[in-house]
Design a protein around this motif. Structure first.
Motif, short mmCIF file in Angstrom:
data_model
loop_
_atom_site.label_atom_id
_atom_site.label_comp_id
_atom_site.label_asym_id
_atom_site.label_seq_id
_atom_site.Cartn_x
_atom_site.Cartn_y
_atom_site.Cartn_z
N MET A 1 0.86 -1.18 0.00
CA MET A 1 0.00 0.00 0.00
C MET A 1 0.90 1.23 0.00
SD MET A 1 -2.77 1.14 2.88
CE MET A 1 -1.66 1.01 4.24
N GLU A 2 0.91 1.92 -1.11
CA GLU A 2 1.74 3.11 -1.26
C GLU A 2 0.85 4.35 -1.23
OE1 GLU A 2 5.11 5.31 -1.65
OE2 GLU A 2 5.03 3.13 -1.48
N LEU A 3 0.92 5.10 -0.15
CA LEU A 3 0.17 6.35 -0.02
C LEU A 3 1.07 7.52 -0.33
CD1 LEU A 3 -1.84 5.83 3.28
CD2 LEU A 3 -2.74 5.87 0.99
N LYS A 4 0.50 8.53 -0.99
CA LYS A 4 1.27 9.75 -1.23
C LYS A 4 0.34 10.95 -1.09
CE LYS A 4 0.83 9.29 -6.24
NZ LYS A 4 0.19 8.03 -6.40
N GLU A 5 0.93 12.10 -0.88
CA GLU A 5 0.15 13.32 -0.75
C GLU A 5 -0.64 13.56 -2.03
OE1 GLU A 5 2.78 16.49 0.31
OE2 GLU A 5 3.47 15.45 2.09
#
Length: 86
Positions: free
Chosen positions: A1-5
């Motif tokens: 799970m890659e979250l970014k702004e």
């Protein structure tokens, strides 16, 4: 799970834009509908969530900001507001 702004989180019919990610939690802004300009905008207040609540089958679902399907889902905000106003 890659979250970014800038990613969008969905919780039911509410949508949030990730403002920043820290080691402890995620800071996000609610996406609201401005009926005067008839556009979606970012609410200036902040809400927080924990990493444990984000992902498939959890409280918040991750939507990619650039995905065309995400834009169609954001149209639900406009429809929801117009129905509430009736």
């Amino acid at each position: 799970m890659e979250l970014k702004e800038g990613d969008i989180l969905q919780r039911g019919l509410y949508f949030y834009r990730i403002y920043t990610i820290s080691r402890k939690d995620i800071v996000m802004n609610k996406i609201i509908y401005n009926f005067k300009t008839e556009k979606l905008q970012i609410f200036h207040g902040y809400e927080y969530t924990n990493f444990n609540e984000v992902g498939d089958g959890k409280l918040y679902t991750i939507l990619e900001a650039e995905n065309k399907d995400t834009l169609s889902k954001l149209e639900l905000i406009k429809r929801k507001y117009k129905l509430q106003k009736l």
